[in-house]
Write a protein that holds these residues in place. Structure first.
Motif: not given
Length: 409
Positions: A59, A115, A120
């Motif tokens: 990711y 995340m 992200m």
């Protein structure tokens, strides 16, 4: 299904370069020139365990893609799925004697937290397989009714021969495809299939397993590949810019998904570039939930590791490379973070204009994050050795590192 909150992306002076990236399908670099809105689909998690470093590395790669595009003043339409019903999830829930829905929700929540901590950028659409079923069923019916799929004992299989471009994503020979199919969720040895490689589109209801109304397909649940196809076509359409995931998804997942979409639409290709991140190992073996040799992002965070250091550890390896997580990798990242923060904490420093250009050039060249890190290292070393007189430089560096690499200094 909701994603996670977006961290602010600082605006930088000037404009970034168009992204040149390695395309698995062609085996070489392609320079992507999206329109005003760049479109990307990245395959998400099957939520039966926490986010490990291998997930985070994947990711991170596609977060860099987004940041390069945003720096070219484009918008980004990013879509990601969650495979919140599948055999591994059901098996883990049965093993631990927990409800599979609760397990999926628990692990998806933890993934969102990881995340967010790693900065992200979230997808615009974050779609679970279960919520996508109403859109999946008509696609399977269309494939069946057109002759591109067939029934076998109540299950529905896609015929790979229905797509003349089948095999053009991973570019593997039949023997390799058959081996990987058996290893990665396929059933090449099932009697009655037209082709051993044919993947399942719809699994008829099994006793003790969840199922949904499939209309003319009967009760059941969707296959893995058609899930992503339905979500991608619904939100991005054909010919989107990047299909992304780990290198273990090139076959069968992305190969099959491309063929499903191409057989459904009669258009080619599904994606302009198929981009794959390398695998992360621990103690000499690829990190794998089945092997249990995992380093979890959440565990590192609970131990007090700064998420910015985790991100720097990921960035220190080229996204396409296979590499090994070690304590030294983390220690190097922590030391780098300390040096960078010390460098940008001063009121002035060496000019940062050339540095921003170096970072942009490195990332536009197939996401060469290690080269970008070395450029910042050189600026930080110069700051430490000789200082500078540019009052705005430390702030520019801090904003550039955040905007282009997602590292908050």
């Amino acid at each position: 299904m909701h994603a996670w909150p977006a961290s602010e992306v600082p605006a930088l002076p000037g404009k970034g370069r168009d992204l040149k990236i390695h395309d698995t399908a062609t085996g070489g670099p392609v320079t992507l020139d999206p329109g005003p809105v760049a479109r990307i689909y990245v395959c998400g998690i099957t939520p039966y365990d926490a986010t490990h470093i291998g997930h985070a590395a994947t990711y991170n790669a596609f977060d860099l893609v987004q940041r390069v595009w945003l720096d070219t003043k484009r918008q980004v339409h990013y879509v990601q799925n969650v495979t919140d019903v599948d055999d591994p999830l059901l098996e883990r829930a049965a093993r631990d004697n927990v409800d599979w829905v609760s397990l999926a929700e628990q692990e998806t929540t933890l993934f969102r937290e990881d995340m967010t901590a790693l900065r992200m950028l979230p997808p615009r659409h974050y779609i679970g397989a279960v919520e996508a079923i109403p859109g999946i069923v008509p696609l399977v019916e269309r494939l069946r009714d057109s002759g591109a799929a067939y029934e076998l004992d109540g299950d529905v299989y896609f015929s790979v021969e229905a797509d003349p471009h089948f095999g053009g994503v991973a570019n593997l020979d039949v023997a390799a495809m058959r081996l990987l199919s058996a290893e990665r969720g396929g059933d090449p040895d099932r009697p009655g299939k037209k082709n051993p490689l044919d993947p399942m589109l719809w699994m008829a209801a099994r006793e003790g397993e969840p199922s949904w109304d499939g209309g003319s397909l009967g009760q059941g649940r969707p296959g893995w590949h058609i899930e992503c196809v339905a979500i991608a076509l619904d939100h991005l359409g054909m010919g989107f810019d990047v299909q992304g995931g780990g290198s273990d998804l090139a076959f069968p997942h992305h190969e099959m998904g491309a063929s499903h979409a191409q057989a459904l639409t009669g258009e080619f290709p599904m994606a302009k570039a198929y981009v794959h991140a390398g695998m992360v190992a621990l103690d000499g073996q690829k990190m794998s939930k089945s092997k249990g040799n995992l380093v979890f992002v959440s565990t590192l965070r609970r131990e007090g590791v700064d998420p910015a250091a985790i991100r720097l550890a990921l960035l220190s390896h080229h996204y396409r490379a296979d590499w090994e997580w070690t304590d030294q990798v983390l220690q190097d990242a922590l030391a780098r973070l300390e040096r960078w923060r010390a460098a940008v904490s001063r009121p002035d420093g060496p000019s940062a204009e050339a540095l921003v250009d170096e970072i942009r050039e490195a990332l536009a060249n197939d996401l060469d994050a290690p080269a970008a890190l070395l450029a910042v290292d050189r600026w930080a070393a110069l700051q430490e050795e000789t200082g500078g007189t540019d009052e705005g430089a430390p702030g520019v560096v801090s904003r550039a590192v955040d905007a282009l690499m997602g590292v908050a200094l």
